[in-house]
Motif scaffolding. Sequence first.
Motif, PDB file in Angstrom:
ATOM      1  N   ASN A 146     -23.632  38.622  13.934  1.00  0.00           N
ATOM      2  CA  ASN A 146     -22.415  38.350  14.719  1.00  0.00           C
ATOM      3  C   ASN A 146     -22.762  38.719  16.177  1.00  0.00           C
ATOM      4  O   ASN A 146     -22.370  39.754  16.678  1.00  0.00           O
ATOM      5  N   SER A 171      -9.148  31.126  14.636  1.00  0.00           N
ATOM      6  CA  SER A 171      -8.295  32.285  14.294  1.00  0.00           C
ATOM      7  C   SER A 171      -8.121  33.228  15.463  1.00  0.00           C
ATOM      8  O   SER A 171      -7.056  33.825  15.639  1.00  0.00           O
ATOM      9  N   LYS A 172      -9.176  33.413  16.252  1.00  0.00           N
ATOM     10  CA  LYS A 172      -9.128  34.405  17.319  1.00  0.00           C
ATOM     11  C   LYS A 172      -8.646  33.791  18.627  1.00  0.00           C
ATOM     12  O   LYS A 172      -8.139  34.488  19.487  1.00  0.00           O
ATOM     13  N   ALA A 227     -17.247  34.016  15.796  1.00  0.00           N
ATOM     14  CA  ALA A 227     -15.780  33.946  15.804  1.00  0.00           C
ATOM     15  C   ALA A 227     -15.175  34.290  17.172  1.00  0.00           C
ATOM     16  O   ALA A 227     -14.079  33.841  17.492  1.00  0.00           O
ATOM     17  N   TYR A 228     -15.889  35.107  17.992  1.00  0.00           N
ATOM     18  CA  TYR A 228     -15.311  35.556  19.276  1.00  0.00           C
ATOM     19  C   TYR A 228     -15.939  34.853  20.489  1.00  0.00           C
ATOM     20  O   TYR A 228     -15.723  35.262  21.630  1.00  0.00           O
ATOM     21  N   GLY A 258      -7.849  43.460  13.813  1.00  0.00           N
ATOM     22  CA  GLY A 258      -8.742  42.626  14.627  1.00  0.00           C
ATOM     23  C   GLY A 258      -8.166  41.236  14.760  1.00  0.00           C
ATOM     24  O   GLY A 258      -8.849  40.249  14.469  1.00  0.00           O
ATOM     25  N   ASP A 314     -22.369  34.165  13.027  1.00  0.00           N
ATOM     26  CA  ASP A 314     -20.900  34.208  13.008  1.00  0.00           C
ATOM     27  C   ASP A 314     -20.431  34.377  14.449  1.00  0.00           C
ATOM     28  O   ASP A 314     -20.577  35.445  15.037  1.00  0.00           O
ATOM     29  N   SER A 333     -14.340  29.594  14.847  1.00  0.00           N
ATOM     30  CA  SER A 333     -13.009  29.780  14.269  1.00  0.00           C
ATOM     31  C   SER A 333     -11.935  29.589  15.330  1.00  0.00           C
ATOM     32  O   SER A 333     -12.144  29.940  16.491  1.00  0.00           O
ATOM     33  N   ARG A 340      -5.762  28.784   9.585  1.00  0.00           N
ATOM     34  CA  ARG A 340      -6.924  28.748   8.672  1.00  0.00           C
ATOM     35  C   ARG A 340      -7.830  27.572   9.042  1.00  0.00           C
ATOM     36  O   ARG A 340      -8.055  26.655   8.243  1.00  0.00           O
ATOM     37  N   GLY A 381     -11.656  28.218   8.295  1.00  0.00           N
ATOM     38  CA  GLY A 381     -12.007  29.476   8.956  1.00  0.00           C
ATOM     39  C   GLY A 381     -13.427  29.915   8.637  1.00  0.00           C
ATOM     40  O   GLY A 381     -14.115  29.327   7.788  1.00  0.00           O
ATOM     41  N   THR A 382     -13.831  30.965   9.350  1.00  0.00           N
ATOM     42  CA  THR A 382     -15.186  31.498   9.180  1.00  0.00           C
ATOM     43  C   THR A 382     -15.371  32.106   7.787  1.00  0.00           C
ATOM     44  O   THR A 382     -16.449  32.005   7.196  1.00  0.00           O
ATOM     45  N   ASN A 436     -18.172  42.398  16.102  1.00  0.00           N
ATOM     46  CA  ASN A 436     -17.206  43.220  15.387  1.00  0.00           C
ATOM     47  C   ASN A 436     -17.995  44.186  14.511  1.00  0.00           C
ATOM     48  O   ASN A 436     -18.711  43.715  13.622  1.00  0.00           O
TER      49      ASN A 436
HETATM   50  C1  LIG Z   1     -16.910  38.619  12.894  1.00  0.00           C
HETATM   51  C2  LIG Z   1     -15.761  37.945  12.217  1.00  0.00           C
HETATM   52  N1  LIG Z   1     -15.989  36.849  11.488  1.00  0.00           N
HETATM   53  C3  LIG Z   1     -14.985  36.213  10.867  1.00  0.00           C
HETATM   54  C4  LIG Z   1     -13.686  36.681  10.908  1.00  0.00           C
HETATM   55  C5  LIG Z   1     -12.618  35.946  10.146  1.00  0.00           C
HETATM   56  O1  LIG Z   1     -12.485  34.682  10.673  1.00  0.00           O
HETATM   57  P1  LIG Z   1     -11.558  33.557  10.018  1.00  0.00           P
HETATM   58  O2  LIG Z   1     -10.143  33.935  10.252  1.00  0.00           O
HETATM   59  O3  LIG Z   1     -11.979  32.335  10.766  1.00  0.00           O
HETATM   60  O4  LIG Z   1     -11.880  33.475   8.573  1.00  0.00           O
HETATM   61  C6  LIG Z   1     -13.415  37.822  11.638  1.00  0.00           C
HETATM   62  C7  LIG Z   1     -12.040  38.358  11.690  1.00  0.00           C
HETATM   63  O5  LIG Z   1     -11.817  39.535  11.858  1.00  0.00           O
HETATM   64  C8  LIG Z   1     -14.485  38.468  12.304  1.00  0.00           C
HETATM   65  O6  LIG Z   1     -14.273  39.583  13.007  1.00  0.00           O
END
Ligand SMILES: Cc1ncc(COP(=O)(O)O)c(C=O)c1O
Length: 396
Positions: A167, A233-234, A202-203, A34, A200, A231, A241, A95-96, A172
């Motif tokens: 989420n 990250s995505k 993140a996306y 992911g 959450d 985040s 981080r 990060g999350t 996810n």
């Molecule tokens: C719903 C969700 N939250 C958090 C994360 C991780 O995020 P981070 O890299 O900001 O810790 C992911 C990563 O797969 C995710 O899918």
Amino acid sequence: MAGELAGPLSHHRRWYPDVVQQVAPPKTFDLGPGYLEPALLPVDLLRQAYADALAEFGSAALSYGPNAGALPLRTLLADRLGPPCTPDHIMVTSGTSHALHLIAAVLFRRGDLVLVEQVGYDLGHAILSDSGLRLRAVPMDASGMVPEALDRELGAAGGSRTFVYLNPTFHNPTGILVPSARRRELIEVASRHEAMIVEDDAYAELALGRSGMPDSMAGLSGYRGVIRLGSFSKSLAPGLRLGWLAADPGTVARIQAHGVFDSGGSPNHLASLAVTTLLMNGSYDWHLNWLRSCLRARRDVLVDTLRAGLGEEFTFDRPGGGFFLWLNAEGGQDEQALLTSARDAGVIVNPGSRFGRTASPGIRLAFSFNSPRRLAAAAHRLAAAWNPTDRTHSCT
Ligand SMILES: Cc1ncc(COP(=O)(O)O)c(C=O)c1O
């Protein structure tokens, strides 16, 4: 497209096995991860951003950062999130994942209860249970967590310290985008029981359609009773981080008073200033547009190839954003058998049961980690493996 430049196995192009968390076995199509494939990680953009941050902020970029994070970044983020969000509503995190750990450690105690989605982000759940919290799953439908079920669970919790982890945006693993009305209902239920929601998101920046997005749950609540997690990250790179939490200023003040920030300052200070320069000079939005177009191409080729090749016993929607396509197997198939035949065909997929209890077998396919060409090839292989009567596609 840049993704097409990647070789057949991207770790041959400096994807060092000992330097990254996970590398797929050679000669496989890995639809598990992911996260973004190497060709989508903006190496040159970030090299420039770090140089710009050092030029702009000088030695301040190399010192300890303020506990809540550098003000220029918090100001830019507050502007992006819009009123009533101010820099005091924002805290920079690593990060999350880090934000989830902070919430568990600072705002809750071991033994407290978290209500989670029946099918949800397994690694987030693991952070919460590893922090000593008890997890209980709440049923979902096609629009996300069911408000009546949440009401029942919060009632049964009987005033014990409880929060809800959701989420809602390009979920996810299912890709669901929880609609506004459902978001409001969930906020109403949680607030009636005085339970906090952790959203959450993140996306959230990876919408791939043209239609408008629902407001965040934090926005809908006026940042009362909802903590929103974001985040980079995505949308940029997980190796930064870097992420943030947005909450009412009192909650932010409590979290940033933790000793780990008094001792170490804000996490990833230099990375946070590099990203600040990208937000300031418009490169971040330019990059997001490029990334969305790459992800759209990947999603579409995966959806269209599977639609053409799979039988009616497999149902799925075209996800509106994020990284994941969720496949329901409704023809009485066995999840393990699906996994095994995929693996025998050289394709790695994630079993739905990894994420919780599903009504029928489900499979998560990530479209973020392979080029369109490789996704098409992987989808042909899956169709041939799961639909043996299909002879219309080659398995190249
Ligand atoms: C719903 C969700 N939250 C958090 C994360 C991780 O995020 P981070 O890299 O900001 O810790 C992911 C990563 O797969 C995710 O899918």
